[in-house]
Design a protein around this motif. Structure first.
Motif, PDB file in Angstrom:
ATOM      1  N   LYS A 258       0.806  -1.222   0.000  1.00 23.63           N
ATOM      2  CA  LYS A 258       0.000   0.000   0.000  1.00 23.63           C
ATOM      3  C   LYS A 258       0.839   1.271   0.000  1.00 23.63           C
ATOM      4  O   LYS A 258       0.568   2.195  -0.770  1.00 23.63           O
ATOM      5  N   GLU A 259       1.867   1.333   0.816  1.00 21.00           N
ATOM      6  CA  GLU A 259       2.686   2.545   0.897  1.00 21.00           C
ATOM      7  C   GLU A 259       3.362   2.853  -0.446  1.00 21.00           C
ATOM      8  O   GLU A 259       3.350   3.986  -0.914  1.00 21.00           O
TER       9      GLU A 259
ATOM     10  N   ASP B  74       0.656   3.835  -3.006  1.00 25.12           N
ATOM     11  CA  ASP B  74       0.156   5.185  -2.719  1.00 25.12           C
ATOM     12  C   ASP B  74       1.097   6.237  -3.310  1.00 25.12           C
ATOM     13  O   ASP B  74       0.662   7.170  -3.982  1.00 25.12           O
ATOM     14  N   ARG B  75       2.395   6.078  -3.033  1.00 24.19           N
ATOM     15  CA  ARG B  75       3.386   7.035  -3.556  1.00 24.19           C
ATOM     16  C   ARG B  75       3.401   7.028  -5.082  1.00 24.19           C
ATOM     17  O   ARG B  75       3.472   8.084  -5.718  1.00 24.19           O
TER      18      ARG B  75
END
Length: 92
Positions: free
Chosen positions: A61-62, A65-66
């Motif tokens: 997810k991280e 997201d970026r």
């Protein structure tokens, strides 16, 4: 192919044919599956949806997201430096 809990041997048996050749999806197959709007390429949103479908919504997810923010031009949180911008443009 929805594999949630499987051993590597189970997956390997599924992806290998009787001649020990790989029979799983190709990179092209995966990209075609991601390309939901059929415009010839898989954009960030399509890749993310594909990965979430295969691995769950919290998968990387991280990073995703970026990546999605960068694709939308929202990765820079600082406003532009007007002084630097004006000096650079004055030279031209």
């Amino acid at each position: 192919m929805n594999i949630s809990i499987a051993s590597a041997d189970d997956v390997l048996i599924y992806l290998v044919d009787s001649d020990d050749g790989y029979s799983g999806p190709t990179v092209e197959d995966n990209i075609a599956a991601m390309d939901t709007d059929k415009n010839g390429f898989a954009d960030v949103t399509e890749v993310r949806a594909f990965l979430a479908l295969k691995n769950g919504s919290e998968y990387e997810k991280e990073i995703l997201d970026r990546w999605q923010l960068r694709s939308q031009g929202k990765s820079c949180t600082l406003p532009p430096d007007d002084k630097l911008f004006n000096q650079t443009n004055a030279i031209n």
